[in-house]
Design a protein around this motif. Sequence first.
Motif, mmCIF file in Angstrom:
data_model
loop_
_atom_site.group_PDB
_atom_site.id
_atom_site.type_symbol
_atom_site.label_atom_id
_atom_site.label_comp_id
_atom_site.label_asym_id
_atom_site.label_seq_id
_atom_site.Cartn_x
_atom_site.Cartn_y
_atom_site.Cartn_z
ATOM 1 N N VAL A 38 0.843 -1.190 0.000
ATOM 2 C CA VAL A 38 0.000 0.000 0.000
ATOM 3 C C VAL A 38 0.874 1.235 0.000
ATOM 4 C CG1 VAL A 38 -1.874 1.186 1.163
ATOM 5 C CG2 VAL A 38 -1.698 -1.264 1.330
ATOM 6 N N GLU A 39 0.545 2.164 -0.854
ATOM 7 C CA GLU A 39 1.243 3.440 -0.860
ATOM 8 C C GLU A 39 0.336 4.453 -0.192
ATOM 9 O OE1 GLU A 39 3.843 4.610 -4.478
ATOM 10 O OE2 GLU A 39 2.153 5.986 -4.396
ATOM 11 N N LEU A 40 0.807 5.021 0.904
ATOM 12 C CA LEU A 40 -0.033 5.926 1.681
ATOM 13 C C LEU A 40 0.501 7.342 1.602
ATOM 14 C CD1 LEU A 40 -0.598 4.016 5.017
ATOM 15 C CD2 LEU A 40 -2.262 4.432 3.250
ATOM 16 N N ASP A 41 -0.444 8.276 1.507
ATOM 17 C CA ASP A 41 -0.100 9.682 1.599
ATOM 18 C C ASP A 41 -0.770 10.164 2.880
ATOM 19 O OD1 ASP A 41 0.368 12.296 1.337
ATOM 20 O OD2 ASP A 41 -0.639 12.565 -0.574
ATOM 21 N N GLY A 42 -0.044 10.154 3.978
ATOM 22 C CA GLY A 42 -0.694 10.366 5.271
ATOM 23 C C GLY A 42 -1.543 9.152 5.576
ATOM 24 N N GLU A 43 -2.862 9.352 5.606
ATOM 25 C CA GLU A 43 -3.754 8.212 5.801
ATOM 26 C C GLU A 43 -4.432 7.820 4.496
ATOM 27 O OE1 GLU A 43 -5.597 6.577 8.510
ATOM 28 O OE2 GLU A 43 -4.363 7.217 10.176
ATOM 29 N N VAL A 44 -4.154 8.547 3.418
ATOM 30 C CA VAL A 44 -4.890 8.333 2.181
ATOM 31 C C VAL A 44 -4.149 7.321 1.305
ATOM 32 C CG1 VAL A 44 -5.888 9.447 0.182
ATOM 33 C CG2 VAL A 44 -5.713 10.682 2.318
ATOM 34 N N VAL A 45 -4.909 6.368 0.808
ATOM 35 C CA VAL A 45 -4.326 5.340 -0.045
ATOM 36 C C VAL A 45 -4.156 5.906 -1.445
ATOM 37 C CG1 VAL A 45 -4.706 3.069 -1.047
ATOM 38 C CG2 VAL A 45 -5.413 3.531 1.287
ATOM 39 N N THR A 46 -2.917 5.874 -1.958
ATOM 40 C CA THR A 46 -2.721 6.351 -3.320
ATOM 41 C C THR A 46 -2.512 5.200 -4.293
ATOM 42 O OG1 THR A 46 -0.395 6.655 -2.819
ATOM 43 C CG2 THR A 46 -1.790 8.588 -2.678
ATOM 44 N N ASN A 47 -2.081 4.071 -3.800
ATOM 45 C CA ASN A 47 -1.914 2.927 -4.693
ATOM 46 C C ASN A 47 -1.933 1.638 -3.881
ATOM 47 O OD1 ASN A 47 -1.612 1.581 -7.046
ATOM 48 N ND2 ASN A 47 0.550 2.059 -7.329
ATOM 49 N N VAL A 48 -2.459 0.597 -4.486
ATOM 50 C CA VAL A 48 -2.469 -0.716 -3.847
ATOM 51 C C VAL A 48 -1.970 -1.732 -4.856
ATOM 52 C CG1 VAL A 48 -3.842 -2.443 -2.674
ATOM 53 C CG2 VAL A 48 -4.520 -0.080 -2.563
ATOM 54 N N ILE A 49 -1.005 -2.532 -4.478
ATOM 55 C CA ILE A 49 -0.544 -3.598 -5.354
ATOM 56 C C ILE A 49 -0.733 -4.921 -4.617
ATOM 57 C CG2 ILE A 49 1.373 -4.489 -6.713
ATOM 58 C CD1 ILE A 49 2.604 -1.623 -6.357
ATOM 59 N N PRO A 50 -1.679 -5.740 -5.029
ATOM 60 C CA PRO A 50 -1.835 -7.030 -4.357
ATOM 61 C C PRO A 50 -0.779 -8.024 -4.838
ATOM 62 C CG PRO A 50 -3.830 -6.382 -5.567
ATOM 63 C CD PRO A 50 -2.712 -5.533 -6.042
ATOM 64 N N HIS A 51 -0.199 -8.743 -3.906
ATOM 65 C CA HIS A 51 0.716 -9.829 -4.250
ATOM 66 C C HIS A 51 0.071 -11.113 -3.753
ATOM 67 C CE1 HIS A 51 4.200 -7.244 -5.205
ATOM 68 N NE2 HIS A 51 3.603 -6.425 -4.367
ATOM 69 N N ILE A 52 -0.195 -12.021 -4.663
ATOM 70 C CA ILE A 52 -0.870 -13.251 -4.243
ATOM 71 C C ILE A 52 0.038 -14.435 -4.514
ATOM 72 C CG2 ILE A 52 -3.153 -12.288 -4.574
ATOM 73 C CD1 ILE A 52 -3.306 -13.780 -7.189
ATOM 74 N N GLY A 53 -0.415 -15.600 -4.156
ATOM 75 C CA GLY A 53 0.343 -16.806 -4.453
ATOM 76 C C GLY A 53 0.919 -17.491 -3.243
ATOM 77 N N TYR A 54 0.657 -16.970 -2.052
ATOM 78 C CA TYR A 54 1.228 -17.587 -0.860
ATOM 79 C C TYR A 54 0.603 -18.944 -0.568
ATOM 80 C CZ TYR A 54 3.567 -13.232 0.057
ATOM 81 O OH TYR A 54 4.375 -12.149 -0.054
ATOM 82 N N LEU A 55 -0.592 -19.197 -1.105
ATOM 83 C CA LEU A 55 -1.242 -20.495 -0.895
ATOM 84 C C LEU A 55 -1.248 -21.309 -2.178
ATOM 85 C CD1 LEU A 55 -4.422 -19.959 1.284
ATOM 86 C CD2 LEU A 55 -2.414 -21.268 1.828
ATOM 87 N N HIS A 56 -0.433 -20.914 -3.144
ATOM 88 C CA HIS A 56 -0.494 -21.591 -4.429
ATOM 89 C C HIS A 56 -0.004 -23.024 -4.302
ATOM 90 C CE1 HIS A 56 -0.573 -22.097 -8.671
ATOM 91 N NE2 HIS A 56 0.711 -22.360 -8.728
ATOM 92 N N PRO A 356 -7.387 -2.654 -6.559
ATOM 93 C CA PRO A 356 -6.631 -1.402 -6.732
ATOM 94 C C PRO A 356 -7.479 -0.312 -7.373
ATOM 95 C CG PRO A 356 -5.353 -3.271 -7.499
ATOM 96 C CD PRO A 356 -6.718 -3.777 -7.229
ATOM 97 N N GLU A 357 -8.391 -0.719 -8.261
ATOM 98 C CA GLU A 357 -9.220 0.256 -8.964
ATOM 99 C C GLU A 357 -10.153 1.008 -8.014
ATOM 100 O OE1 GLU A 357 -9.095 0.744 -12.271
ATOM 101 O OE2 GLU A 357 -10.755 2.173 -12.358
ATOM 102 N N ILE A 358 -10.735 0.312 -7.042
ATOM 103 C CA ILE A 358 -11.765 0.960 -6.226
ATOM 104 C C ILE A 358 -11.256 1.469 -4.893
ATOM 105 C CG2 ILE A 358 -13.728 -0.219 -7.243
ATOM 106 C CD1 ILE A 358 -13.709 -2.156 -4.940
ATOM 107 N N SER A 359 -9.986 1.255 -4.564
ATOM 108 C CA SER A 359 -9.572 1.689 -3.227
ATOM 109 C C SER A 359 -8.689 2.926 -3.252
ATOM 110 C CB SER A 359 -8.865 0.548 -2.501
ATOM 111 O OG SER A 359 -7.827 0.051 -3.284
ATOM 112 N N LYS A 360 -8.365 3.431 -4.427
ATOM 113 C CA LYS A 360 -7.517 4.622 -4.477
ATOM 114 C C LYS A 360 -8.299 5.844 -4.015
ATOM 115 C CE LYS A 360 -4.537 2.909 -8.024
ATOM 116 N NZ LYS A 360 -4.432 2.709 -9.449
ATOM 117 N N GLY A 361 -7.635 6.667 -3.220
ATOM 118 C CA GLY A 361 -8.263 7.912 -2.803
ATOM 119 C C GLY A 361 -9.074 7.798 -1.538
ATOM 120 N N TYR A 362 -9.235 6.583 -1.012
ATOM 121 C CA TYR A 362 -9.927 6.441 0.261
ATOM 122 C C TYR A 362 -8.895 6.338 1.380
ATOM 123 C CZ TYR A 362 -14.108 5.593 -2.472
ATOM 124 O OH TYR A 362 -15.144 5.721 -3.335
ATOM 125 N N LEU A 363 -9.395 6.404 2.603
ATOM 126 C CA LEU A 363 -8.478 6.320 3.733
ATOM 127 C C LEU A 363 -8.037 4.876 3.962
ATOM 128 C CD1 LEU A 363 -10.268 8.725 6.204
ATOM 129 C CD2 LEU A 363 -8.264 9.172 4.851
#
Lengths: 383, 158, 350
Positions: A38-56, A356-363
């Motif tokens: 998560v890239e945070l600007d203060g408390e605001v989320v500016t970017n989210v990159i999910p990394h998956i595969g830990y249960l692959h 990532p599309e719907i969580s940008k700009g929220y806290l």
Amino acid sequence: MTTTKFIDIDFSKIESDRMRLNVGPQHPSTHGVLRLEVELDGEVVTNVIPHIGYLHRCFEKIAENMNYQQVIPYVDRMDYISSMNNELPYVMAVEKLLGIKVPEKVEYIRVIMAELNRIANHQIAVATFGLDAGAFTPFLYLFRDREYILWIFEKASGGRLLFNYFWVGGLANDVYPTFKEDVLNIVKQVRKTNKEIEELLIYNKIFIDRTANIGVLPADVAINYGCSGPVLRGSGVKFDLRKDDPYSIYDRFDFDIPVGTGEVGTVGDCWDRNIVRMREMEQSCRIIEQAVAQMPDSGDVQAAIPKKIRPPKGEVYFRAENPKGELGFYIISDGKDKPYRVKGRAPSFVNLSVLPEISKGYLFADLIVILGSIDIVLGEVDR
Amino acid sequence: MTYEEIHKILKEKFGDSVGELVNNPPSDPYVEVSAEKLFDICLELRDNPELDFDYLMCLSGVDFPENLQVVYHLYSMNKKHKFVLKVTVPKDNPKVPSIERIWRSADWHEREAYDLFGIIFEGHHNLIRIFLPYDWEGHPLRKDYKEPETYHGMRVPY
Amino acid sequence: MEVFNIFDKLLGENILSALVSVILPLIFLIIYALIAILGELKISAWIQERLGPMRTGPYGILQPLAEVVKLIQKEDIVPAGANKLLFNLAPYIIFAGSFAGFAVIPFTAAFVPAEINIGLFYVFAVGAFAVIGIVMGGWASNNKYSLLGAMRSASQMISYEIPGALVILSAAVLANSLDMQKITALQSGPFWNWFLFGGPGDWSKIWILPFTVLLSLIYMVSSLAETNRTPFDIPEGESELVAGYHTEYSGMKFAMFFFAEYSNMFIIASILAVVFLGGWNSPFGSFMSGFWWGIFWFIIKAMFIVFIQIWLRWTLPRVRVDQLMYLGWKVLLPFSLVCFIFISLYRIVY
């Protein structure tokens, strides 16, 4: 009902140093081993990159080395909290390849089991969603009720979580004698608790403030991202495979498709996705009641199928409405007793890609709520 | 719309790039298309108001003995019809144009196919491994895949 | 001036009496914390239709003791990148701040550990001390979750001091004093003499009755926020910040945070009890009043408020950081200002 707008500041205009926060793989509310960068600007989320595969565990490769019947336990382990729903499209896909029809009683038991499991899944989804918003008590109320459903599964199949109950051509074994009464009691209990949860959690002012107008997913974006299930219906799209592409015997039942209406906020926000799940439990109850009434008392639970399942050469894509969305199985047969290729189209996997599309700009606190509203199971995302 | 009608529209527009409709039940009918024209065909499928395929159900890679194949299962929310496209690429040069810009759901599906089959989707904005570690070697769903003995000093066969 | 500390009378004003006056509240605090932890476990279980702890002792009543023993045994971990001095200091600063508040709590008519005439002001001053400890701990942990939690906590606690202080100011205007013992003594007599119901006086107090009730509610809400209890526990909101400012703490240092939280709960409960519920006064006038009855009534009232805090925690979801600020600055602050102005006017007129 309108909600208060708390902040009228455009956060994107305030610039400060960005902070990179690593959420997960061990974190209380990533619903498994998901890692979010998560890239945070203060408390605001500016970017989210999910990394998956830990249960692959490459279920698809394992399936290529198993015969058709042996794949079912692995299918259980995809979405491990709604295993019945996972088995259904897989066995139906193989049955379609084989071109066999299962007895009437089997169809009814499958529908009842699948709908019970849908209720159990939605109970977990609503419960953990409440937990993400900080409400602990509804979580335990819903888990208590889920336990009653699991008891039925345990009595019928021997398993509480992973059933291996639907087999190609029928069921592992018949249901027990008092099955119908038990199911009807559950339906009563589910309705009672749902009413309680609506008062305690869903229409709570704080809960509405936390979830309304948050993570708004417009309908066209949802379709383009391939979202399905409550995530898509929360955006107001009336799309349910049980109605739009009927399989099994769902065309015999009378039920509605609840969609998000923006009752307390915008269409497609977190609250809408959650309320769709609540309303779907009610619809599942209706289906179960009708199915119990119509279900024949006697009959075979296994169709006549050859001992070794060898479907003819061919391929089939079969999809069914999982509690989380469209679960599809693409199976290629080369005429041998093992599938040549099995691909699982996991709804959580596709639904998660919209995060990532719907969580940008929220806290940051909203990000957790949005993630909870998508309702993912990492066993299915990673397969 | 039936499969035949959809196939006819595509055949008229793209000619030889679109193969014949193969229909042998119980399999779903499908059409083989050439990799070069795939992007345009998909764009047509989505943007032609008669076809209106707005939903990519599934994108799967398949490893056949001679070549690799990518299978696209499409669906239209409004018109409620389905279609299946297949693209075959040779194993030594598995390059398929990315359709991630047409259906965003293809983003992760293509990364998955790249991860597990080694199919390269040209034009994908972020074609990296999705399930396996970023420095993993080999593509496990290929039939000739041999799992490595060790990964960073850890034994792999379990 | 009347001597309120019974030990000063019994032992004379020397170091011995001072020691006794300090140690008694500490003993009380330890016993109270054990009871409150058990209460939290059992009340939450009761709300959630569970049994709660049942294995340690009859009905699990020894569970808090077992937890203390467990915490003492735990390894004391200091993260590699942490600032050791500040990291180790923070829990004790927080605890010291909350324990210092006990100095002016009037347990009964004849016992208050330190007799000072600006008791209410003093409680607020040392209560604000906790912010320093939290920011210190959050920053020194060298963990982003801790840092975020500390940042949230600092803004939250400072914001909520203001409506809280305005409430106390109004009460001081009504009582004409900042001395907690005097404020309590003013409310003697039946329960309608409590400041919750407008304080002692003739029928004219009906004008300020709604304002005093509102003030007590405002104080309840803002004190919940000040002690980081649900629904305002965003500094440690576990679903997003894991554990907030005390993510990296373990063992006894974590226990200190825990202890400070429970002691803070009691302090705000006792302020509410003293200012609005008549402190050690019996609700029935002279019936059931006296030295020992005073202790009984005071603790009963304070514990009831602690119970409400626990009850709220297990019922409500958590608010978001901007909603919290909205509530503090745009709702509680204007309302408490209005109440303050009306109460001041009332004092001028009557």
